[in-house]
Write a protein that holds these residues in place. Structure first.
Motif, PDB file in Angstrom:
ATOM      1  N   VAL A 156      44.329  44.177  34.188  1.00 46.34           N
ATOM      2  CA  VAL A 156      43.002  43.556  34.304  1.00 46.34           C
ATOM      3  C   VAL A 156      43.070  42.400  35.300  1.00 46.34           C
ATOM      4  CG1 VAL A 156      41.221  42.231  33.083  1.00 46.34           C
ATOM      5  CG2 VAL A 156      42.164  44.304  32.039  1.00 46.34           C
ATOM      6  N   VAL A 157      44.117  41.601  35.231  1.00 47.70           N
ATOM      7  CA  VAL A 157      44.313  40.530  36.221  1.00 47.70           C
ATOM      8  C   VAL A 157      44.362  41.132  37.620  1.00 47.70           C
ATOM      9  CG1 VAL A 157      45.961  38.798  37.099  1.00 47.70           C
ATOM     10  CG2 VAL A 157      45.428  38.898  34.647  1.00 47.70           C
ATOM     11  N   GLU A 200      37.586  40.281  43.075  1.00 43.95           N
ATOM     12  CA  GLU A 200      36.837  39.097  42.648  1.00 43.95           C
ATOM     13  C   GLU A 200      35.774  38.675  43.647  1.00 43.95           C
ATOM     14  OE1 GLU A 200      39.453  35.743  41.867  1.00 43.95           O
ATOM     15  OE2 GLU A 200      40.575  36.129  43.659  1.00 43.95           O
ATOM     16  N   PRO A 201      34.661  38.145  43.161  1.00 45.11           N
ATOM     17  CA  PRO A 201      34.288  38.069  41.749  1.00 45.11           C
ATOM     18  C   PRO A 201      33.816  39.430  41.257  1.00 45.11           C
ATOM     19  CG  PRO A 201      32.508  37.202  43.089  1.00 45.11           C
ATOM     20  CD  PRO A 201      33.623  37.564  44.028  1.00 45.11           C
ATOM     21  N   PHE A 241      34.173  37.214  36.908  1.00 49.17           N
ATOM     22  CA  PHE A 241      35.525  36.709  36.705  1.00 49.17           C
ATOM     23  C   PHE A 241      36.251  36.580  38.030  1.00 49.17           C
ATOM     24  CE2 PHE A 241      34.384  39.196  32.936  1.00 49.17           C
ATOM     25  CZ  PHE A 241      34.454  38.210  31.973  1.00 49.17           C
ATOM     26  N   SER A 242      37.092  35.563  38.105  1.00 50.66           N
ATOM     27  CA  SER A 242      37.987  35.371  39.239  1.00 50.66           C
ATOM     28  C   SER A 242      39.302  34.822  38.700  1.00 50.66           C
ATOM     29  CB  SER A 242      37.367  34.422  40.275  1.00 50.66           C
ATOM     30  OG  SER A 242      37.082  33.170  39.683  1.00 50.66           O
ATOM     31  N   LEU A 243      40.309  34.819  39.529  1.00 53.32           N
ATOM     32  CA  LEU A 243      41.630  34.379  39.087  1.00 53.32           C
ATOM     33  C   LEU A 243      41.776  32.868  39.175  1.00 53.32           C
ATOM     34  CD1 LEU A 243      43.941  37.017  40.826  1.00 53.32           C
ATOM     35  CD2 LEU A 243      42.990  37.075  38.508  1.00 53.32           C
ATOM     36  N   SER A 244      42.471  32.307  38.199  1.00 51.75           N
ATOM     37  CA  SER A 244      42.897  30.907  38.271  1.00 51.75           C
ATOM     38  C   SER A 244      44.173  30.872  39.109  1.00 51.75           C
ATOM     39  CB  SER A 244      43.184  30.385  36.860  1.00 51.75           C
ATOM     40  OG  SER A 244      44.310  31.073  36.326  1.00 51.75           O
ATOM     41  N   SER A 245      44.725  29.706  39.335  1.00 55.56           N
ATOM     42  CA  SER A 245      45.979  29.631  40.105  1.00 55.56           C
ATOM     43  C   SER A 245      47.107  30.343  39.350  1.00 55.56           C
ATOM     44  CB  SER A 245      46.355  28.189  40.412  1.00 55.56           C
ATOM     45  OG  SER A 245      46.489  27.445  39.221  1.00 55.56           O
ATOM     46  N   GLU A 246      47.123  30.238  38.007  1.00 54.84           N
ATOM     47  CA  GLU A 246      48.127  30.956  37.214  1.00 54.84           C
ATOM     48  C   GLU A 246      47.909  32.464  37.313  1.00 54.84           C
ATOM     49  OE1 GLU A 246      46.236  28.470  36.049  1.00 54.84           O
ATOM     50  OE2 GLU A 246      47.633  26.892  35.493  1.00 54.84           O
ATOM     51  N   GLY A 247      46.657  32.880  37.315  1.00 54.69           N
ATOM     52  CA  GLY A 247      46.330  34.297  37.458  1.00 54.69           C
ATOM     53  C   GLY A 247      46.756  34.837  38.808  1.00 54.69           C
ATOM     54  N   LYS A 248      46.620  34.016  39.844  1.00 55.83           N
ATOM     55  CA  LYS A 248      47.045  34.452  41.179  1.00 55.83           C
ATOM     56  C   LYS A 248      48.548  34.685  41.223  1.00 55.83           C
ATOM     57  CE  LYS A 248      43.150  32.572  43.610  1.00 55.83           C
ATOM     58  NZ  LYS A 248      42.527  31.513  44.321  1.00 55.83           N
TER      59      LYS A 248
END
Length: 166
Positions: free
Chosen positions: A54-55, A62-63, A107-114
């Motif tokens: 999903v990430v 994104e988005p 939804f979009s990625l955070s820095s941790e998600g990236k």
């Protein structure tokens, strides 16, 4: 039984063996991801491969909204809602709304998600290289036959999933 029938039965047996091996490989995918994440100095990650996918889906689009993720991943909207709620709570993704549509959540990625997205991409590049190397000894006609086989299996399984078992 003619020779062609025997070959088809052998192919079916090999296909079953392949699917069982693939299940085991898929189960080990999270272990491989964890290993790569640790090598990159990442201290935490989603606890299952579907959440990581999903990430990946969000990172590639994104988005993106819940419905689009569900369609791209062939999962239910309810499943995606549950997964995205966990990913938000864990800090891997962010939710937002567009200025012209306050109802729809994206939804979009955070820095941790990236970071998770990048490690997942690295892992798939490694798996792709390994897969491609396995076919180095195949001729073009053998590659075409292999492609035809996989497409036939995909079409057959899609038909079964849609309820058309011909």
């Amino acid at each position: 039984m003619d020779r062609s029938e025997g070959l088809k039965r052998l192919l079916y047996e090999r296909f079953l063996h392949f699917t069982h091996l693939f299940e085991q490989i898929f189960a080990n995918e999270i272990d491989e991801f964890v290993h790569l994440a640790q090598l990159q100095g990442i201290a935490s990650w989603p606890n299952n491969i579907t959440s990581i996918h999903v990430v990946d889906c969000i990172g590639n689009n994104e988005p993106i909204n819940n419905t689009s993720i569900a369609e791209k991943m062939n999962l239910s909207k309810a499943s995606i809602s549950k997964i995205t709620a966990c990913l938000i709570k864990e800090g891997y993704i962010k939710r937002s709304q567009m200025n012209d549509n306050k109802k729809e959540v994206y939804f979009s990625l955070s820095s941790e998600g990236k970071q998770i997205f990048e490690v997942h991409a690295m892992m798939h590049e490694m798996l792709e290289r390994r897969f491609i190397r396995a076919f180095d000894s195949f001729s073009n006609s053998e590659l075409q036959a292999s492609l035809k086989f996989f497409q036939t299996m995909i079409d057959q399984k899609d038909d079964i999933l849609k309820g058309d078992e011909r």
